[in-house]
Design an enzyme around this catalytic site. Structure first.
Site, PDB file in Angstrom:
ATOM      1  N   ASN A 166       0.810  -1.223   0.000  1.00 15.88           N
ATOM      2  CA  ASN A 166       0.000   0.000   0.000  1.00 15.88           C
ATOM      3  C   ASN A 166       0.842   1.271   0.000  1.00 15.88           C
ATOM      4  OD1 ASN A 166       0.665  -0.718   2.760  1.00 15.88           O
ATOM      5  ND2 ASN A 166      -0.703   0.929   3.388  1.00 15.88           N
ATOM      6  N   LYS A 187      12.591  -6.898   1.349  1.00  9.13           N
ATOM      7  CA  LYS A 187      11.640  -7.719   0.585  1.00  9.13           C
ATOM      8  C   LYS A 187      10.391  -6.878   0.336  1.00  9.13           C
ATOM      9  CE  LYS A 187       9.505 -11.233  -1.304  1.00  9.13           C
ATOM     10  NZ  LYS A 187       8.260 -10.510  -1.705  1.00  9.13           N
ATOM     11  N   GLU A 205       4.259  -3.535  12.295  1.00  9.14           N
ATOM     12  CA  GLU A 205       3.186  -2.555  12.132  1.00  9.14           C
ATOM     13  C   GLU A 205       2.072  -3.285  11.401  1.00  9.14           C
ATOM     14  OE1 GLU A 205       2.961   0.284  13.464  1.00  9.14           O
ATOM     15  OE2 GLU A 205       5.029   0.630  14.114  1.00  9.14           O
ATOM     16  N   CYS A 214      -3.081   1.879   6.681  1.00 13.81           N
ATOM     17  CA  CYS A 214      -3.386   1.360   8.021  1.00 13.81           C
ATOM     18  C   CYS A 214      -3.992   2.415   8.921  1.00 13.81           C
ATOM     19  CB  CYS A 214      -2.134   0.758   8.650  1.00 13.81           C
ATOM     20  SG  CYS A 214      -0.766   1.922   8.803  1.00 13.81           S
ATOM     21  N   GLU A 221       8.140   3.091  15.027  1.00 14.50           N
ATOM     22  CA  GLU A 221       8.884   3.547  13.861  1.00 14.50           C
ATOM     23  C   GLU A 221       8.931   5.073  13.885  1.00 14.50           C
ATOM     24  OE1 GLU A 221       8.851   0.429  10.408  1.00 14.50           O
ATOM     25  OE2 GLU A 221       6.847   1.280  10.584  1.00 14.50           O
TER      26      GLU A 221
END
Length: 480
Positions: free
Chosen positions: A151, A174, A249, A283, A459
């Site tokens: 996203n 990744k 997350e 999110c 984060e």
């Protein structure tokens, strides 16, 4: 018509593969627009070997030299903004305006963390022993695996890579199979800026074929993951057995509260932006709106008008406000969620329809008549679907906000300073907004949720460096 290919960065070299993964434009999924390497398990193992060597070289450069390279990467990302934004639009479906902001914010991360090299990295501690100097210092972990979602295909890798690299780690990235090209643009900027061979690597490929090699390598010191709860929990359990540090997350079921004293026009504008930006695929998107019953009907009328006016279409088209969903399978899952809600008794006030053609479009939907026992109240839809529900006063609103296993973001709209501070204290979420959207946090602000929205490690900001470093305590006796 031939489809172009993009190589991936492994051990300082741009490499192809024996087979390739198709990447699709969600505005037209009839044929791929690009192919990226489908790396093998053996190639992934080789990448970890290179990453370990890259870590040693990157750490040896020293913090100030690393900072100079990260600052150069930020400049390159800004210079290449148009090219990178176009890649985001093509593989993800965001509007061009959203993609340009994402590319700019990615540069902000590297600019912000480039200052780490000239900041303190430890402290002295008083010691009772005479002739002894005691303290602690922060050191890099080693090789970090960063697993990014589709996203936010550029900004999420940037959010992970910038602090990880600033702290002196090497990174194996990744990206999501649906959106790998943005990550490759990021890797190219870092490579061109002078990050040593092996300190940044990108693993593209089919997860089922490489997951064991990707996750079980003994050189992994930490894993940072953004994605769904089921995968996140499986990773946590898998890595815990080896003592690998894990940051996650995960999902959210974010609520915005509109109290009776709110400016309804401004609240409706903010809710629309928070709910339907990026087609609801973030999110921190607002997915539940709790409106004081005394203003519910008036607010719903305003909201309906604003949502009905949203322009749905290709992110490349002028004036588009809501692009497609990322893939046909995700589009279908969102449509199933809406159908399930209706079957369980919800009403579709507007939207929630698939547009005809070869794209992955779903029109922005407002649902009413939703009760707490319905799936759409509990489960993260991750699309342009908004639930509106009346509540009776502040206490009921806060109880409804907290009626979820998640705890990522929440907002309240009010003119009451007392209500604002009570909401800040009582809403059990990692991100609280007052009279603004649930999304839109800047790079220097700690980011992360509570409960099942993620791990305790935050984060962004200085907090991110705690995850990417370990603490070494020292005592130096210099007396007689």
């Amino acid at each position: 018509m031939s489809v172009r290919t993009m190589e991936t960065l492994a051990g300082g070299r741009w490499v192809g593969a024996g087979s390739w993964v198709d990447v699709y434009d969600p505005t037209d999924v009839r044929a791929p627009f690009v192919r990226v390497p489908a790396l093998t398990a053996a190639q992934v193992t080789g990448i970890y070997e290179a990453a370990r060597a890259g870590f040693l070289a990157w750490r040896a450069l020293g913090a100030i030299e690393r900072s100079k390279i990260l600052a150069k990467a930020a400049v390159l990302l800004r210079v290449r903004n148009a090219e990178i934004a176009a890649a985001i639009v093509t593989e993800n479906g965001k509007t061009l305006a959203e993609a340009r902001v994402e590319a700019e914010k990615a540069a902000d991360f590297f600019e912000y963390y480039s200052a780490v090299g000239r900041q303190e990295y430890g402290s002295l501690i008083h010691d009772a022993r005479p002739g002894t100097r005691t303290g602690f210092q922060r050191e890099p972990l080693g090789v970090v695996l960063a697993i990014a979602p589709w996203n936010d295909p550029l900004i999420t890798p940037a959010r992970k890579l910038a602090p990880a690299l600033a702290a002196g780690n090497a990174v194996v990235l990744k990206p999501a199979t649906e959106t790998p090209t943005s990550a490759l643009h990021l890797a190219r900027a870092l490579h061109d800026a002078g990050v040593p061979a092996g300190a940044i690597n990108v693993v593209t490929g089919r997860t089922a074929e490489i997951s064991d090699a990707l996750l079980d390598d003994p050189r992994i010191a930490a894993v940072s993951f953004t994605g769904g709860n089921d995968v996140g929990e499986a990773l946590r359990v898998r890595l815990a057995a080896r003592g690998v540090r894990f940051q996650s997350e995960l999902g959210g079921k974010n609520a915005s509260v509109v109290l009776a004293d709110a400016d309804l026009e401004k609240a409706a504008t903010a809710v629309v932006a928070a709910s339907f930006g990026q087609a609801g695929q973030r999110c921190t998107a607002t997915s539940r709106v709790l409106v004081d019953r005394t203003v519910h009907d008036e607010f719903l009328t305003l909201l309906r008008a604003k949502v009905a006016a949203l322009r749905v279409g290709s992110g490349r088209a002028e004036g588009t406000q809501v692009g497609p969903l990322v893939s046909a399978s995700h589009r279908d899952s969102v449509l199933r969620d809406i159908a399930t809600a209706v079957k369980q008794g919800a009403r579709v006030e507007l939207g929630g329809e698939e547009l005809p053609g070869a794209g992955c479009f779903v029109t922005p939907a407002i649902l009413t008549g939703v009760t707490p026992d319905m799936d759409v109240w509990r489960a993260e839809v991750f699309g342009p679907v908004l639930v509106v529900r009346p509540v009776d006063g502040f206490d009921e609103a806060v109880a409804a906000v907290n009626d979820t296993r998640y705890g990522l973001a929440a907002a309240v709209f009010t003119d009451s300073l007392a209500a604002a501070h009570r909401f800040l204290a009582e809403a059990d979420c990692g991100q609280i907004a007052v009279n603004t959207t649930t999304s839109g946090w800047d790079v220097h602000m700690p980011f992360g949720g509570f409960r099942e929205s993620g791990s305790p490690f935050k984060e962004q900001g200085a907090e991110a460096l705690r995850f990417y470093t370990k603490v070494k305590t020292f005592a130096i006796h210099f007396g007689g």
